[in-house]
Design a protein around this motif. Structure first.
Motif, PDB file in Angstrom:
ATOM      1  N   LEU A  29      -1.501   4.532  -5.270  1.00  0.00           N
ATOM      2  CA  LEU A  29      -0.537   5.279  -6.086  1.00  0.00           C
ATOM      3  C   LEU A  29       0.519   4.351  -6.685  1.00  0.00           C
ATOM      4  CD1 LEU A  29      -0.069   8.414  -3.796  1.00  0.00           C
ATOM      5  CD2 LEU A  29      -1.073   8.388  -6.083  1.00  0.00           C
ATOM      6  N   ALA A  30       0.972   3.383  -5.890  1.00  0.00           N
ATOM      7  CA  ALA A  30       1.968   2.426  -6.390  1.00  0.00           C
ATOM      8  C   ALA A  30       1.412   1.616  -7.552  1.00  0.00           C
ATOM      9  CB  ALA A  30       2.413   1.509  -5.263  1.00  0.00           C
ATOM     10  N   LEU A  31       0.165   1.197  -7.438  1.00  0.00           N
ATOM     11  CA  LEU A  31      -0.455   0.416  -8.512  1.00  0.00           C
ATOM     12  C   LEU A  31      -0.649   1.269  -9.763  1.00  0.00           C
ATOM     13  CD1 LEU A  31      -3.124  -1.557  -6.453  1.00  0.00           C
ATOM     14  CD2 LEU A  31      -0.956  -2.421  -7.349  1.00  0.00           C
ATOM     15  N   LYS A  36       1.151   3.838 -10.668  1.00  0.00           N
ATOM     16  CA  LYS A  36       2.452   4.200 -11.232  1.00  0.00           C
ATOM     17  C   LYS A  36       3.153   3.030 -11.910  1.00  0.00           C
ATOM     18  CE  LYS A  36       6.251   6.741 -11.708  1.00  0.00           C
ATOM     19  NZ  LYS A  36       6.325   7.891 -12.619  1.00  0.00           N
ATOM     20  N   TYR A  37       3.091   1.853 -11.300  1.00  0.00           N
ATOM     21  CA  TYR A  37       3.935   0.755 -11.789  1.00  0.00           C
ATOM     22  C   TYR A  37       3.172  -0.463 -12.332  1.00  0.00           C
ATOM     23  CZ  TYR A  37       7.883   3.281  -9.867  1.00  0.00           C
ATOM     24  OH  TYR A  37       8.832   4.245  -9.612  1.00  0.00           O
ATOM     25  N   TYR A  38       1.937  -0.689 -11.869  1.00  0.00           N
ATOM     26  CA  TYR A  38       1.209  -1.857 -12.363  1.00  0.00           C
ATOM     27  C   TYR A  38       0.322  -1.513 -13.561  1.00  0.00           C
ATOM     28  CZ  TYR A  38      -1.897  -5.883 -12.556  1.00  0.00           C
ATOM     29  OH  TYR A  38      -2.621  -6.968 -12.990  1.00  0.00           O
ATOM     30  N   LYS A  39      -0.467  -0.475 -13.424  1.00  0.00           N
ATOM     31  CA  LYS A  39      -1.360  -0.109 -14.526  1.00  0.00           C
ATOM     32  C   LYS A  39      -0.578   0.366 -15.751  1.00  0.00           C
ATOM     33  CE  LYS A  39      -5.342   1.008 -11.607  1.00  0.00           C
ATOM     34  NZ  LYS A  39      -6.307   2.052 -11.179  1.00  0.00           N
ATOM     35  N   SER A  40       0.609   0.904 -15.510  1.00  0.00           N
ATOM     36  CA  SER A  40       1.457   1.334 -16.629  1.00  0.00           C
ATOM     37  C   SER A  40       2.296   0.193 -17.195  1.00  0.00           C
ATOM     38  CB  SER A  40       2.381   2.460 -16.164  1.00  0.00           C
ATOM     39  OG  SER A  40       3.241   1.989 -15.130  1.00  0.00           O
ATOM     40  N   LYS A  41       2.152  -1.018 -16.591  1.00  0.00           N
ATOM     41  CA  LYS A  41       2.842  -2.240 -17.024  1.00  0.00           C
ATOM     42  C   LYS A  41       4.359  -2.193 -16.820  1.00  0.00           C
ATOM     43  CE  LYS A  41      -0.704  -3.232 -20.506  1.00  0.00           C
ATOM     44  NZ  LYS A  41      -1.479  -4.063 -19.587  1.00  0.00           N
ATOM     45  N   ILE A  42       4.818  -1.309 -15.958  1.00  0.00           N
ATOM     46  CA  ILE A  42       6.247  -1.292 -15.629  1.00  0.00           C
ATOM     47  C   ILE A  42       6.585  -2.522 -14.796  1.00  0.00           C
ATOM     48  CG2 ILE A  42       8.057  -0.034 -14.386  1.00  0.00           C
ATOM     49  CD1 ILE A  42       6.608   2.545 -15.118  1.00  0.00           C
ATOM     50  N   CYS A  43       5.671  -2.898 -13.900  1.00  0.00           N
ATOM     51  CA  CYS A  43       5.837  -4.111 -13.090  1.00  0.00           C
ATOM     52  C   CYS A  43       4.738  -5.090 -13.475  1.00  0.00           C
ATOM     53  CB  CYS A  43       5.757  -3.786 -11.604  1.00  0.00           C
ATOM     54  SG  CYS A  43       7.139  -2.771 -11.004  1.00  0.00           S
ATOM     55  N   PRO A  44       5.058  -6.396 -13.558  1.00  0.00           N
ATOM     56  CA  PRO A  44       4.081  -7.375 -14.055  1.00  0.00           C
ATOM     57  C   PRO A  44       2.977  -7.732 -13.074  1.00  0.00           C
ATOM     58  CG  PRO A  44       6.132  -8.467 -13.465  1.00  0.00           C
ATOM     59  CD  PRO A  44       6.392  -6.991 -13.342  1.00  0.00           C
ATOM     60  N   THR A  45       3.211  -7.554 -11.756  1.00  0.00           N
ATOM     61  CA  THR A  45       2.195  -7.935 -10.766  1.00  0.00           C
ATOM     62  C   THR A  45       1.973  -6.799  -9.771  1.00  0.00           C
ATOM     63  OG1 THR A  45       3.784  -8.860  -9.184  1.00  0.00           O
ATOM     64  CG2 THR A  45       2.965 -10.326 -10.934  1.00  0.00           C
ATOM     65  N   PRO A  46       0.808  -6.775  -9.133  1.00  0.00           N
ATOM     66  CA  PRO A  46       0.569  -5.759  -8.104  1.00  0.00           C
ATOM     67  C   PRO A  46       1.588  -5.837  -6.972  1.00  0.00           C
ATOM     68  CG  PRO A  46      -1.497  -6.761  -8.755  1.00  0.00           C
ATOM     69  CD  PRO A  46      -0.410  -7.558  -9.423  1.00  0.00           C
ATOM     70  N   MET A  65       4.036  10.983 -12.372  1.00  0.00           N
ATOM     71  CA  MET A  65       2.807  11.122 -11.597  1.00  0.00           C
ATOM     72  C   MET A  65       2.619  12.576 -11.186  1.00  0.00           C
ATOM     73  SD  MET A  65       1.496   8.879  -8.364  1.00  0.00           S
ATOM     74  CE  MET A  65       1.268   7.488  -9.457  1.00  0.00           C
ATOM     75  N   LYS A  66       1.407  13.093 -11.316  1.00  0.00           N
ATOM     76  CA  LYS A  66       1.120  14.495 -11.047  1.00  0.00           C
ATOM     77  C   LYS A  66       0.408  14.656  -9.701  1.00  0.00           C
ATOM     78  CE  LYS A  66       0.484  15.305 -16.016  1.00  0.00           C
ATOM     79  NZ  LYS A  66      -0.473  15.751 -17.055  1.00  0.00           N
ATOM     80  N   PHE A  67       0.381  15.894  -9.219  1.00  0.00           N
ATOM     81  CA  PHE A  67      -0.324  16.182  -7.972  1.00  0.00           C
ATOM     82  C   PHE A  67      -1.808  15.849  -8.090  1.00  0.00           C
ATOM     83  CE2 PHE A  67       3.325  19.048  -7.016  1.00  0.00           C
ATOM     84  CZ  PHE A  67       3.658  18.492  -5.788  1.00  0.00           C
ATOM     85  N   THR A  68      -2.350  16.011  -9.293  1.00  0.00           N
ATOM     86  CA  THR A  68      -3.769  15.682  -9.475  1.00  0.00           C
ATOM     87  C   THR A  68      -4.025  14.196  -9.255  1.00  0.00           C
ATOM     88  OG1 THR A  68      -3.334  15.518 -11.858  1.00  0.00           O
ATOM     89  CG2 THR A  68      -4.242  17.598 -11.044  1.00  0.00           C
ATOM     90  N   ASP A  69      -3.032  13.353  -9.632  1.00  0.00           N
ATOM     91  CA  ASP A  69      -3.168  11.913  -9.391  1.00  0.00           C
ATOM     92  C   ASP A  69      -3.212  11.614  -7.893  1.00  0.00           C
ATOM     93  OD1 ASP A  69      -3.039  11.342 -12.158  1.00  0.00           O
ATOM     94  OD2 ASP A  69      -0.857  11.499 -12.086  1.00  0.00           O
ATOM     95  N   VAL A  70      -2.359  12.316  -7.147  1.00  0.00           N
ATOM     96  CA  VAL A  70      -2.335  12.136  -5.692  1.00  0.00           C
ATOM     97  C   VAL A  70      -3.663  12.584  -5.088  1.00  0.00           C
ATOM     98  CG1 VAL A  70      -1.165  12.779  -3.553  1.00  0.00           C
ATOM     99  CG2 VAL A  70       0.168  12.445  -5.645  1.00  0.00           C
ATOM    100  N   ASP A  71      -4.190  13.703  -5.564  1.00  0.00           N
ATOM    101  CA  ASP A  71      -5.476  14.197  -5.064  1.00  0.00           C
ATOM    102  C   ASP A  71      -6.601  13.197  -5.321  1.00  0.00           C
ATOM    103  OD1 ASP A  71      -4.405  16.549  -4.109  1.00  0.00           O
ATOM    104  OD2 ASP A  71      -4.830  17.689  -5.940  1.00  0.00           O
ATOM    105  N   LEU A  72      -6.597  12.595  -6.493  1.00  0.00           N
ATOM    106  CA  LEU A  72      -7.642  11.624  -6.836  1.00  0.00           C
ATOM    107  C   LEU A  72      -7.589  10.409  -5.918  1.00  0.00           C
ATOM    108  CD1 LEU A  72      -7.519  11.724 -10.748  1.00  0.00           C
ATOM    109  CD2 LEU A  72      -9.384  12.538  -9.274  1.00  0.00           C
TER     110      LEU A  72
END
Length: 221
Positions: free
Chosen positions: A40-42, A44-54, A1-8
């Protein structure tokens, strides 16, 4: 995750300011802060499919990143170790006429009643900036965190503005917090005869900061 992601996500969480005029500019109240970290959690881990649920994405992020990181910070620690000391109390009592004069001179821009006088963040920043004591290590953009850390935690940040309205008691702590952050070499010693007895040199820095602000901000009578 980049600083630009945090800014968004910061911008996205702060996008409803028009509906809530009490929200401070370019800052997040507690409710919006948690919205931002959940976003940010979603991402990093949900949209990237690392975790199956929100739920699992948020739980994983809190347990493995947020909580371990937040536990490293304790805003009360500086009070117990640096601010609540006798030498600082002596200096603040000696400088109390300056503080009260600054309070009277620097407040009122947002006050609607003489019975409810407070200092806004912009008034605090304008007051401290006159000291001209900033450096690469501590700049004007770091005044807002010191303002917020000195404020008493408020439950209602949606319908009330108390979390942005600094009382005079809170101003004392804010001055101490700012003085602590300023490098020693940026502070002029106006009274060399008064030697510091603080292991942190904070008593002298409080004295120098207040004198510098008073000399540049208060009218000459």
């Amino acid at each position: 995750m980049k600083f630009t992601d945090v800014d968004l996500e910061f911008v996205a969480a702060n996008s409803l300011r028009a509906d809530y005029p009490n929200f401070p500019d370019r800052q997040l109240i507690r409710l919006k802060f948690f919205e931002a970290v959940i976003r940010l959690a979603l991402d990093k881990y949900y949209k990237s499919k690392i975790c199956p649920t929100p739920f699992e994405a948020i739980k994983h992020c809190f347990e493995n990143h947020y909580i371990p990181g937040w536990e490293q910070y304790d805003c009360h620690k500086i009070r117990k170790e640096k601010i609540w000391r006798q030498e600082n109390d002596i200096v603040l009592k000696r400088m109390d006429p300056f503080i009260k004069a600054l309070w009277s001179h620097c407040t009122g821009k947002h006050t609607t009643s003489k019975a409810n006088v407070f200092m806004g963040m912009d008034e605090f920043q304008e007051m401290v900036c006159t000291a001209d004591c900033f450096s690469d290590q501590f700049g004007t953009q770091q005044l807002a965190p010191q303002f917020n850390l000195a404020m008493m935690t408020q439950v209602d940040e949606l319908s009330k503005t108390r979390f942005m309205d600094m009382s005079m008691t809170e101003l004392y702590e804010a001055i101490c917090r700012v003085a602590d952050k300023i490098p020693n070499e940026n502070m002029e010693d106006y009274y060399p005869v008064h030697k510091s007895v603080s292991p942190f040199y904070l008593d002298k820095k409080i004295e120098s900061l207040l004198i510098s602000i008073a000399r540049n901000r208060l009218p000459v009578n």
